[in-house]
Structures are given as C-alpha cells and as structure tokens.
Design a protein around this motif. Structure first.
Motif, mmCIF file in Angstrom:
data_model
loop_
_atom_site.group_PDB
_atom_site.id
_atom_site.type_symbol
_atom_site.label_atom_id
_atom_site.label_comp_id
_atom_site.label_asym_id
_atom_site.label_seq_id
_atom_site.Cartn_x
_atom_site.Cartn_y
_atom_site.Cartn_z
ATOM 1 N N GLY A 190 0.917 -1.031 -0.005
ATOM 2 C CA GLY A 190 0.135 0.190 -0.119
ATOM 3 C C GLY A 190 0.729 1.208 0.107
ATOM 4 O O GLY A 190 0.510 2.247 -0.484
ATOM 5 N N ARG A 191 1.977 1.018 0.445
ATOM 6 C CA ARG A 191 3.058 2.420 0.498
ATOM 7 C C ARG A 191 3.766 2.368 -0.800
ATOM 8 O O ARG A 191 4.310 3.413 -0.858
ATOM 9 N N GLY A 192 3.745 1.426 -1.549
ATOM 10 C CA GLY A 192 4.447 1.295 -2.825
ATOM 11 C C GLY A 192 5.947 0.734 -2.649
ATOM 12 O O GLY A 192 6.858 0.974 -3.530
ATOM 13 N N TYR A 193 6.123 0.114 -1.576
ATOM 14 C CA TYR A 193 7.333 -0.449 -1.371
ATOM 15 C C TYR A 193 7.584 -1.830 -2.009
ATOM 16 O O TYR A 193 8.695 -2.357 -2.421
ATOM 17 N N LEU A 194 6.451 -2.579 -1.921
ATOM 18 C CA LEU A 194 6.682 -3.775 -2.364
ATOM 19 C C LEU A 194 5.390 -3.884 -3.563
ATOM 20 O O LEU A 194 4.395 -3.293 -3.631
ATOM 21 N N SER A 195 5.746 -5.128 -4.406
ATOM 22 C CA SER A 195 4.515 -5.290 -5.342
ATOM 23 C C SER A 195 4.369 -6.989 -5.291
ATOM 24 O O SER A 195 5.459 -7.728 -4.943
ATOM 25 N N ARG A 196 3.204 -7.482 -5.634
ATOM 26 C CA ARG A 196 3.112 -8.840 -5.643
ATOM 27 C C ARG A 196 2.886 -9.224 -7.155
ATOM 28 O O ARG A 196 2.298 -8.724 -7.847
ATOM 29 N N GLN A 197 3.595 -10.218 -7.464
ATOM 30 C CA GLN A 197 3.850 -10.630 -9.082
ATOM 31 C C GLN A 197 3.497 -12.131 -8.876
ATOM 32 O O GLN A 197 3.582 -12.758 -7.880
ATOM 33 N N THR B 298 9.948 -2.699 -4.926
ATOM 34 C CA THR B 298 9.909 -1.567 -6.091
ATOM 35 C C THR B 298 11.180 -0.782 -5.822
ATOM 36 O O THR B 298 11.968 -0.889 -4.722
ATOM 37 N N ASP B 299 11.235 0.048 -6.891
ATOM 38 C CA ASP B 299 12.345 1.076 -6.646
ATOM 39 C C ASP B 299 12.270 1.849 -5.564
ATOM 40 O O ASP B 299 13.105 2.319 -4.637
ATOM 41 N N LEU B 300 10.963 2.403 -5.167
ATOM 42 C CA LEU B 300 10.947 3.189 -3.748
ATOM 43 C C LEU B 300 11.284 2.378 -2.740
ATOM 44 O O LEU B 300 12.051 2.760 -1.534
#
Length: 157
Positions: free
Chosen positions: A78-85, A99-101
């Motif tokens: 939700g903070r943009g630190y991770l993504s699920r693939q 993520t890059d962030l």
C-alpha cells in the motif's frame, strides 16, 4: 550451596535481553519511516532477491506464521514499497518484490538501524569479533529445526 546458576549466566536469557535491546533500538530508528522491525524485515528480504520471494518463504525466514506476513505485505504494498507478482514457477502463488521506492527506503532505513545497532554493540568488551559473533548466531539460526529438536532429545536432562 545450591546448584542454581545466576540468571546472568544463562545464555538464553542473555540472548533475549540483547534481542530486546536491538529490537528497541531498531524500532526507534524505524519510527521516522513509520515502520517496525517486522515490516522492515519483510522489506529487507524482498530487497535481497531479484525477482522477489514467496510469502511462505518470508514467513519461514522470519520464523512467523504465513498468516502474519499477509498484513505486513499488504501495508508495504500500500505504501508502494512492494509489489506482488505471479510466481512464474507456480501461477497459484505470488512473489513479493521490492519496488524502486522500496529499495530506496530500505537503504535509508537500514542505515538508520545500523547506527542504532552500533550504539547497542558499543557495550561489547574490547576485542570481541562482531563478525565472528554474527557468524556463530547465523549458524544457530540457519540450522534445520528438525536437527535441533533431535539433538535436544538426545541430550541427557
């Protein structure tokens, strides 16, 4: 005379106290990132591997139940630190990737945590090899749990 040993000689107690000091120090350092040790640990693990890793792997590495990881990943996603693939090896599973962030925040947070850890480790006597200590603790942590249980059963009580 008693057969009891002082609590200050109990390695389990000492490790627990040091762990508490380290956790407190890390949580204070992570407060400015609005994180605590568990979410930070998930982020670090996701940053360690290109292509990420599964939530069950994260749970195993952290010694937590997989159900505890879901909320941590949800928050960090939700903070943009991770993504699920989708896991290319098993499409039923998701891989958690930084993520890059997330990588940028992790680098900053890790620096802050390391500064706090250095303050705690300043209490070690001169000449203690922190690298050797880390290696010894890693060996205990990475030892398969089944082997540890078997050894515990074999030791006389």
């Amino acid at each position: 005379m008693t057969d009891l040993h002082p609590l200050s000689e109990d390695i389990g107690f000492l490790l627990t106290r040091v762990s508490a000091l380290m956790m407190d120090s890390a949580n204070k350092a992570l407060a400015s990132f609005d994180m605590r040790v568990r979410s930070y640990s998930v982020l670090v693990l996701a940053c360690e591997r290109d292509g990420g890793l599964g939530q069950r792997q994260i749970a195993q590495r952290l010694g937590l139940d997989p159900s505890q990881i879901v909320a941590l990943v949800d928050d960090l996603e939700g903070r943009g630190y991770l993504s699920r693939q989708v896991d290319p090896d098993d499409r039923r599973n998701k891989r958690v990737e930084a993520t890059d962030l997330g990588r940028a925040v992790c680098t900053q947070a890790q620096h802050a945590v390391n500064l706090g850890r250095a303050d705690v480790l300043d209490g070690l006597p001169a000449g203690v090899d922190v690298t050797a200590l880390r290696g010894a603790l890693r060996a205990v942590v990475e030892q398969p749990r089944e082997q540890t249980r078997e050894q515990a059963r074999e030791k006389p009580r």
